[in-house]
Design a protein around this motif. Structure first.
Motif, mmCIF file in Angstrom:
data_model
loop_
_atom_site.group_PDB
_atom_site.id
_atom_site.type_symbol
_atom_site.label_atom_id
_atom_site.label_comp_id
_atom_site.label_asym_id
_atom_site.label_seq_id
_atom_site.Cartn_x
_atom_site.Cartn_y
_atom_site.Cartn_z
ATOM 1 N N LEU A 111 22.656 -39.670 0.230
ATOM 2 C CA LEU A 111 21.433 -40.140 -0.028
ATOM 3 C C LEU A 111 21.314 -41.574 0.078
ATOM 4 N N SER A 112 22.100 -42.555 -0.081
ATOM 5 C CA SER A 112 22.098 -44.684 -0.835
ATOM 6 C C SER A 112 21.423 -43.944 -2.130
ATOM 7 N N CYS A 113 21.385 -42.981 -3.415
ATOM 8 C CA CYS A 113 20.744 -42.805 -4.424
ATOM 9 C C CYS A 113 21.169 -44.116 -5.319
ATOM 10 N N LEU A 114 22.949 -44.120 -5.244
ATOM 11 C CA LEU A 114 23.664 -45.103 -6.085
ATOM 12 C C LEU A 114 23.868 -44.655 -7.423
ATOM 13 N N GLY A 116 15.031 -37.014 -3.400
ATOM 14 C CA GLY A 116 15.625 -36.342 -1.863
ATOM 15 C C GLY A 116 15.041 -36.919 -0.931
ATOM 16 N N SER A 117 13.809 -38.047 -1.017
ATOM 17 C CA SER A 117 13.063 -39.290 -0.649
ATOM 18 C C SER A 117 13.727 -39.596 0.031
ATOM 19 N N ALA A 118 14.737 -40.709 -0.424
ATOM 20 C CA ALA A 118 15.750 -41.512 -0.067
ATOM 21 C C ALA A 118 15.685 -42.508 1.876
ATOM 22 N N GLY A 119 14.611 -43.084 1.670
ATOM 23 C CA GLY A 119 13.830 -43.546 3.206
ATOM 24 C C GLY A 119 13.416 -42.397 4.339
ATOM 25 N N THR A 120 14.562 -42.237 5.361
ATOM 26 C CA THR A 120 14.041 -40.969 6.540
ATOM 27 C C THR A 120 14.930 -39.671 5.667
ATOM 28 N N TYR A 121 15.886 -39.640 4.443
ATOM 29 C CA TYR A 121 16.380 -38.976 4.695
ATOM 30 C C TYR A 121 15.487 -37.022 4.071
ATOM 31 N N ASN A 122 14.323 -37.287 3.874
ATOM 32 C CA ASN A 122 13.947 -36.039 3.844
ATOM 33 C C ASN A 122 13.047 -35.414 5.333
ATOM 34 N N THR A 177 15.463 -28.667 -1.459
ATOM 35 C CA THR A 177 16.188 -28.541 -2.709
ATOM 36 C C THR A 177 15.507 -29.171 -3.784
ATOM 37 N N LEU A 178 16.456 -31.119 -3.869
ATOM 38 C CA LEU A 178 16.365 -31.948 -4.530
ATOM 39 C C LEU A 178 14.632 -32.083 -4.953
ATOM 40 N N LYS A 179 13.377 -31.768 -4.440
ATOM 41 C CA LYS A 179 12.423 -31.953 -4.553
ATOM 42 C C LYS A 179 12.146 -30.803 -5.477
ATOM 43 N N GLN A 180 12.166 -29.616 -5.341
ATOM 44 C CA GLN A 180 12.273 -29.141 -5.776
ATOM 45 C C GLN A 180 12.512 -28.563 -7.486
ATOM 46 N N ARG A 181 13.064 -29.419 -7.669
ATOM 47 C CA ARG A 181 14.043 -29.485 -8.912
ATOM 48 C C ARG A 181 13.850 -30.728 -9.319
ATOM 49 N N LYS A 182 13.215 -31.489 -8.683
ATOM 50 C CA LYS A 182 12.605 -32.794 -9.465
ATOM 51 C C LYS A 182 11.067 -32.204 -10.160
ATOM 52 N N ILE A 242 6.760 -45.828 -2.382
ATOM 53 C CA ILE A 242 6.072 -44.395 -2.179
ATOM 54 C C ILE A 242 6.947 -44.242 -0.791
ATOM 55 N N GLY A 243 7.944 -43.807 -1.382
ATOM 56 C CA GLY A 243 8.800 -42.046 -0.415
ATOM 57 C C GLY A 243 8.987 -41.513 -1.496
ATOM 58 N N CYS A 244 9.083 -41.866 -2.811
ATOM 59 C CA CYS A 244 9.039 -40.632 -4.209
ATOM 60 C C CYS A 244 7.593 -40.064 -4.064
ATOM 61 N N LEU A 245 6.882 -41.540 -4.141
ATOM 62 C CA LEU A 245 5.214 -40.793 -4.075
ATOM 63 C C LEU A 245 4.946 -40.092 -3.536
ATOM 64 N N THR A 246 5.526 -40.098 -2.279
ATOM 65 C CA THR A 246 5.011 -39.056 -0.661
ATOM 66 C C THR A 246 5.251 -37.800 -1.048
#
Length: 430
Positions: free
Chosen positions: A77-80, A358-364, A373-378, A395-399
């Protein structure tokens, strides 16, 4: 980690940099505990340590990327979060960036994958095209279940699922006059995806800053920061975006009196702060890029320097979601929460705040199953705090989070604008 690159290989500055990064890794495995894909999938190759081994083997042997390498690098995800955890200071961000460029140059993806990635690169960084695509997505939404059953087309279904059900209303352009005397002058990055998906965020930012006596400029000619294509390994396109913005912003810098370049989308902020590194080998832009990176600040980073008034407590509980690009990419963790508390809000931290939504730019879009899966956990962790509203800075997280919960979610700056005299965020009016 021992490496065995040849002198000829190390003559390439990109390889030489990656070799130095690889040598810092001591195989400790601390990164696995905080890696969202390892926590989700349990596969060593889907952890930073596993990916480092794959990258080392690929680069050392000077060979094209293969399907296995691409599979596991694509899942990153390049979440770092790994860079926050790593005790050895491994610069995983620039290593994975190099790997993605190598993949883009040496691996031929299946046709459907190439088409979808090409479509994303041709649409998302361009607001007019993106708005048109969202309009089409709203019409085509009924096709999503059918597309989801065809695995190569699942990303198209994800695009339809994520598209807002109605077009975002563009707020009125008028803003209050700056309070005299003017305390500073800044540039506000307009961005590409954010003003299309939620133009109210930048409008709230301009209102708040203007009331605080800050002159806000939005120079003509700037465009996408390049983050979207950068993370797909399309480095030439990303650098073209960076150079265009640098040219526009340097004209403002040269005119004098510029305090900062403000970013309200933290994913963009992480990339702009990295312009100095991305263009370090370009003799025409290296120095200018470093200047721009030094001026780049997240909106909460800048507001924290303005000594905002402490406001009385208000009856509103805010669950603060810390975007990965903010907490791991820019190391900004406490400032947004402190600003919200200063403005009178009660702030709660969800459990597992270090894990990506689970957003991570275009990852979703490109990895819809892992992302879901990550969205559900979050969402589960956020809802457990029983908030009235969720705040985030990207904005990615918000969406992403909004698509999984009925709790309203707004940008941190929208709550601050409201607290300090602006209108109540539209999403709270329901």
């Amino acid at each position: 980690m021992q490496t065995s690159f040849t002198p000829e290989q190390l003559s390439d500055p990109h390889v030489a940099e990656s070799e130095k990064i690889l040598r810092r890794c001591v195989h400790c495995g601390f990164c696995t505990a905080t890696c969202p894909t390892y926590v989700t999938l349990g596969n060593e190759l889907d952890s930073p340590r596993g990916r480092i081994y794959l990258i080392k083997d690929m680069l050392e042997n000077d060979r094209p990327a293969d399907r296995e390498v691409v599979t596991h690098i694509d899942r990153c995800l390049s979440c770092l979060a790994c860079t926050t955890t790593c005790p050895s200071g491994v610069d995983y961000m620039h290593l994975i960036d190099h790997a993605r460029v190598h993949i883009e140059q040496t691996y031929r993806r299946p046709l459907a994958d190439r088409m979808i990635r090409g479509l994303l690169a041709a649409i998302l960084p361009y607001p007019a095209r993106f708005r048109a695509a969202l309009a089409l997505a709203r019409i085509a939404r009924p096709l999503a279940p059918f597309l989801r059953r065809i695995k190569p087309l699942a990303p198209l279904a994800a695009m339809l699922d994520l598209a807002p059900r109605r077009a975002a209303k563009r707020p009125a352009a008028t803003v209050p006059a700056a309070l005299p005397p003017t305390r500073g002058r800044v540039i506000l990055l307009e961005g590409c995806a954010q003003p299309t998906l939620d133009p109210g965020i930048n409008a709230a930012t301009v209102r708040l800053l203007t009331r605080l006596g800050i002159a806000v400029a939005t120079p003509k000619g700037e465009g996408c920061c390049g983050a979207l294509v950068h993370h797909m390994g399309r480095e030439l396109q990303a650098l073209d975006f960076a150079r265009r913005n640098i040219d526009v912003w340097m004209r403002e810098v040269d005119a004098g009196g510029l305090d900062a370049i403000l970013i309200t989308a933290s994913g963009c902020g992480t990339t702009i702060k990295d312009y100095g590194h991305m263009l370090r080998l370009d003799p025409l832009y290296a120095e200018k890029a470093a200047t721009i990176s030094a001026l780049a600040k997240d909106i909460t980073e800048y507001l924290s320097t303005l000594d905002l008034e402490v406001l009385p407590k208000r009856d509103l509980v805010v669950a603060y979601h810390s975007a990965c690009s903010l907490q791991h990419g820019q190391k900004i963790t406490a400032l947004p929460k402190l600003l919200l508390k200063t403005a009178g809000f009660t702030v709660r931290d969800p459990a597992e705040g270090h894990l990506c939504c689970g957003s991570a730019g275009t990852y979703n879009i490109l990895q819809p199953e892992i992302s879901a899966t990550l969205k559900q956990r979050k969402v589960k962790n956020i809802e457990a705090t029983k908030p009235d509203v969720i705040a985030a800075g990207n904005i990615g997280c918000l969406t992403q989070i909004a698509s999984g919960t009925a709790i309203p979610i707004v940008h941190t700056v929208e709550l601050l604008d409201w607290a300090y005299g602006g209108p109540k965020p539209v999403k709270l009016n329901g």
